[in-house]
Write an enzyme that holds these catalytic residues in place. Structure first.
Site, PDB file in Angstrom:
ATOM      1  CG  LEU A  93      19.710  13.836  10.297  1.00 14.47           C
ATOM      2  CD1 LEU A  93      20.272  14.063  11.702  1.00 14.47           C
ATOM      3  CD2 LEU A  93      18.193  14.035  10.326  1.00 14.47           C
ATOM      4  N   GLY A 184      19.474  20.217   6.781  1.00 18.52           N
ATOM      5  CA  GLY A 184      20.591  19.521   7.417  1.00 18.52           C
ATOM      6  C   GLY A 184      20.763  19.798   8.900  1.00 18.52           C
ATOM      7  CB  SER A 185      19.545  19.138  11.665  1.00 17.69           C
ATOM      8  OG  SER A 185      18.680  18.245  11.001  1.00 17.69           O
ATOM      9  NE  ARG A 186      25.886  16.802  17.350  1.00 13.61           N
ATOM     10  CZ  ARG A 186      27.072  17.138  17.822  1.00 13.61           C
ATOM     11  NH1 ARG A 186      27.761  18.097  17.232  1.00 13.61           N
ATOM     12  NH2 ARG A 186      27.567  16.542  18.890  1.00 13.61           N
TER      13      ARG A 186
END
Length: 222
Positions: A93, A184-186
């Protein structure tokens, strides 16, 4: 319809301080320019309705838990996937994606495990086991046995907080909102090997709508 998640309030208030200071100093132009920042922060927390909010999804369907780009789709990666045999979908993301997370599969929430950690860039392989994260496990009784889907919220270089709003024992529906990650990430999703993966690396996915895996239906198996 798009709403703004309640987590936006403190972050937006902080982001509005520079514009307020400029306005109090009589610097109208700077204040107007700086006002873009709190607006952008509020937009990060947008929470749009999705198809799964309106239409029921069958017991064979696994949907994306997040908006973003598929980084990996295939057999469970060593050091990333839980113990056992799994297929894995990893989604990155960016700061521009919707960050509301959704349950990829409906059923009883069997486990919710938060683990503190580092803030490596979410696209790095080692972020899956070194970064701050929450692991969630859903199980669902179906004819012939129990299906289990494991998924994981992972914060990244910019994201510094994972928010999980569900608890062990809750009954979730496929596509239900379960929390968010700030910036922002996963997200990783792990499904049993008998489920077919329907996405590929590089593909854009939409939370609650894009089908990422599916079990063969009974009619397909006969």
């Amino acid at each position: 319809m798009v709403t703004i998640d309640r987590e936006a309030a403190p972050a937006t208030a902080v982001a509005a301080v520079p514009a307020l200071v400029a306005a109090l100093a009589g610097r109208r132009g700077a204040a107007l320019t700086l006002a873009v920042l709190p607006a952008a922060v509020a937009l990060f927390f947008r929470d749009p309705d999705r198809t799964s909010d309106r239409d029921p999804l069958d017991a064979d369907t696994v949907v994306s838990p997040a908006d973003g780009k598929v980084m990996y789709a295939g057999p469970g990666q060593e050091g990333v996937a839980p113990e056992g045999e799994w297929q894995q979908v990893s989604i990155f993301l960016s700061a521009f994606d919707v960050h509301i997370n959704r349950a990829p599969y409906g059923g009883r929430l069997r486990e919710v495990t938060y683990r503190p950690g580092r803030w490596l860039a979410a696209y790095k392989h080692e972020s899956a086991h070194l970064n701050e994260r929450t692991d969630l496990v859903i199980e669902r009784e179906v004819p012939g046995g129990t299906r289990v889907v494991h998924f994981r919220q992972i914060v990244g270089l910019m994201a510094r907080r994972v928010v999980t709003r569900v608890a062990v024992g809750e009954e979730l529906t496929t596509g239900q909102r379960i929390g968010l990650m700030k910036f922002g990430s996963r997200m990783d999703v792990f499904v049993p090997p008998e489920a077919d993966l329907l996405v590929r690396s590089g593909q854009r996915v939409v939370a609650g709508e894009t089908v990422i895996a599916r079990w063969p239906s009974q009619s397909d198996a006969t």
